[in-house]
Design a protein around this motif. Structure first.
Motif, PDB file in Angstrom:
ATOM      1  N   GLN A 135      -4.082  -1.803  -3.212  1.00 33.24           N
ATOM      2  CA  GLN A 135      -4.889  -0.908  -2.574  1.00 33.24           C
ATOM      3  C   GLN A 135      -4.259  -0.011  -1.682  1.00 33.24           C
ATOM      4  O   GLN A 135      -4.451   1.295  -1.709  1.00 33.24           O
TER       5      GLN A 135
ATOM      6  N   GLN B 244      -2.669   2.494  -3.836  1.00 30.35           N
ATOM      7  CA  GLN B 244      -3.823   3.493  -4.255  1.00 30.35           C
ATOM      8  C   GLN B 244      -3.870   4.643  -3.040  1.00 30.35           C
ATOM      9  O   GLN B 244      -4.276   5.886  -3.490  1.00 30.35           O
ATOM     10  N   TYR B 245      -3.857   4.063  -1.946  1.00 28.70           N
ATOM     11  CA  TYR B 245      -4.196   4.930  -0.892  1.00 28.70           C
ATOM     12  C   TYR B 245      -3.001   5.848  -0.759  1.00 28.70           C
ATOM     13  O   TYR B 245      -3.234   7.200  -0.455  1.00 28.70           O
TER      14      TYR B 245
ATOM     15  N   GLN C  72      -3.145   8.419  -3.850  1.00 28.36           N
ATOM     16  CA  GLN C  72      -4.318   9.427  -3.576  1.00 28.36           C
ATOM     17  C   GLN C  72      -3.728  10.874  -3.065  1.00 28.36           C
ATOM     18  O   GLN C  72      -4.085  11.850  -3.291  1.00 28.36           O
ATOM     19  N   ARG C  73      -2.844  10.449  -2.065  1.00 33.60           N
ATOM     20  CA  ARG C  73      -2.290  11.601  -1.251  1.00 33.60           C
ATOM     21  C   ARG C  73      -1.175  12.277  -1.707  1.00 33.60           C
ATOM     22  O   ARG C  73      -0.731  13.182  -1.480  1.00 33.60           O
TER      23      ARG C  73
ATOM     24  N   THR D  90      -5.540   1.289   9.780  1.00 38.47           N
ATOM     25  CA  THR D  90      -5.884   1.678   8.428  1.00 38.47           C
ATOM     26  C   THR D  90      -5.559   0.678   7.464  1.00 38.47           C
ATOM     27  O   THR D  90      -6.056   0.136   6.438  1.00 38.47           O
TER      28      THR D  90
ATOM     29  N   ILE E 276      -7.754  -1.635   4.801  1.00 36.45           N
ATOM     30  CA  ILE E 276      -7.349  -1.374   3.294  1.00 36.45           C
ATOM     31  C   ILE E 276      -7.135  -2.736   2.738  1.00 36.45           C
ATOM     32  O   ILE E 276      -7.754  -3.283   1.673  1.00 36.45           O
TER      33      ILE E 276
END
Length: 184
Positions: free
Chosen positions: A131, A134-135, A138-139, A166, A170
């Motif tokens: 994850q 993924q975070y 995404q950016r 953060t 996550i």
């Protein structure tokens, strides 16, 4: 791997999830929000230069240790573990890893303050580090980098901007946290 761990030898015990991710110069397209009938324009490049992030993230205190390298193999994994052991050296690190072929511990030296736990094969959903990637990805979408140095600077900046809160939000999974708290 060592069969017995003596927690009394350490000032702290922490749980980490470890994984690797590849990032490259090729643009990965994502969605854009535009007005109806307007087609978004994204600067695109098709370049096959890549780098890797090795990362260990803690759902307990939001700590992280990330290493940027140019490949994945057993030697790099062993060097990563040695460097990770120097991060908070008085901390016993329980590190959950997947079953990647280069995670073989048969011929490597695992530092004394690291204990590796494997998740079952083909179960990436059991590794919250997925994850984190993924975070970051995404950016990463719709980004175009002029050079590998620009990409590496962007990666370092993105990783360093992630706060402990953060990271905990996550990677937090009550099953892991409850089991960890019950044994520590």
């Amino acid at each position: 791997m060592r069969s017995s761990l003596n927690k009394d030898n350490y000032s702290d015990v922490n749980l980490y999830f470890q994984d690797e991710a590849r990032f490259g110069m090729m643009t990965h397209l994502g969605k854009y929000l535009t007005a109806s009938g307007i087609k978004p324009i994204v600067s695109y490049q098709h370049v096959f230069k890549t780098t890797y992030l090795y990362g260990s993230y803690s759902p307990i205190d939001g700590d992280r240790f990330v290493w940027e390298v140019n490949g994945v193999n057993t030697d790099v994994f062993e060097a990563y573990l040695k460097q990770f052991s120097l991060h908070r050296p008085k901390e016993l690190k329980i590190v959950v890893i997947d079953n990647a072929g280069f995670h073989s511990t048969k011929n490597i030296e695992v530092p004394q303050n690291i204990h590796l736990l494997r998740i079952p094969p083909y179960a990436p959903e059991l590794n919250p580090c997925e994850q984190i990637w993924q975070y970051i990805k995404q950016r990463y979408k719709n980004q175009r980098f002029e050079s590998m140095e620009d990409l590496k600077k962007w990666l370092h900046g993105t990783v360093n901007k992630m706060s402990a809160e953060t990271i905990k939000s996550i990677t937090a999974n009550h099953h892991y946290i409850d089991a960890f708290m019950a044994t520590s």
